[in-house]
Motif scaffolding. Structure first.
Motif: not given
Length: 200
Positions: A151-152, A154, A161-164, A168, A170
């Motif tokens: 996952y993305v 932060n 980071t708006p979306r983590h 979301y 990676s």
């Protein structure tokens, strides 16, 4: 349109064999790459965090302090970016058993791909290739639960980071998610092989 439907339907056995060929290509290519340092390094986060495979590594569960003074898993301090060779990291991976495990895993993946491919001619062999493809996909998809790197993160920056985190994915997560297709393909070719066996 009816003629098109009829033609496509008649080709179903060839399409199923195409699935077998596709599985073989993916398995042989990815399995073969496990013999190379960069690929072996790249799977460490998955293996270390997996309840099915973590015991293969010597450094699983060990921690160290990073440059920010945070205690983190040791493997996070010994990543080699793809295409970069860092000797101290390679030595850590040798001690960890990273490369030996990767060679073994790559061999298993290639064998599963070959068994699936041979299903074109042998239903019995192909059945087990499909079942093993399905089973391997279950293990791989479990990484979506066990591996933080899918996952993305932060990481901050000039702004938050708006979306983590979930959902979301990676780059690693997007790669893992594709195994849903491998899972479906494995079951499809196994079912086809079983039908061929029963017809006899």
């Amino acid at each position: 349109m009816k003629n098109i439907y009829t033609a496509i339907a008649a080709l179903q056995p060839q399409f199923i064999n195409f699935i077998r060929v596709a599985i073989f290509i993916v398995m042989a290519w990815i399995g073969g790459l496990k013999a190379f340092q960069y690929e072996a390094d790249g799977i460490v986060p998955f293996v270390t965090n997996s309840p099915f495979m973590s015991f293969f590594y010597n450094n699983t569960g060990k921690t160290a302090v990073n440059e920010q003074g945070e205690e983190v898993a040791q493997y996070k301090l010994h990543r080699n970016p793809e295409g970069k060779m860092v000797q101290k990291n390679i030595e850590w991976h040798k001690e960890n058993g990273t490369y030996i495990f990767s060679y073994g895993l790559g061999t298993v993946i290639c064998i599963i791909g070959l068994l699936t491919f041979l299903g074109i001619w042998s239903a019995e062999i192909g059945f087990w290739g499909g079942i093993l493809t399905f089973g391997m996909s279950i293990v791989t998809l479990s990484f979506l639960i066990t591996t933080p790197e899918v996952y993305v993160p932060n990481l901050g920056g000039d702004m938050p980071t708006p979306r983590h985190g979930f959902p979301y994915l990676s780059g690693a997560g997007r790669l893992v998610l594709k195994d849903v297709i491998m899972m479906a393909g494995g079951l499809t070719v196994a079912a086809d092989a079983a039908q061929r066996i029963l017809k006899r």
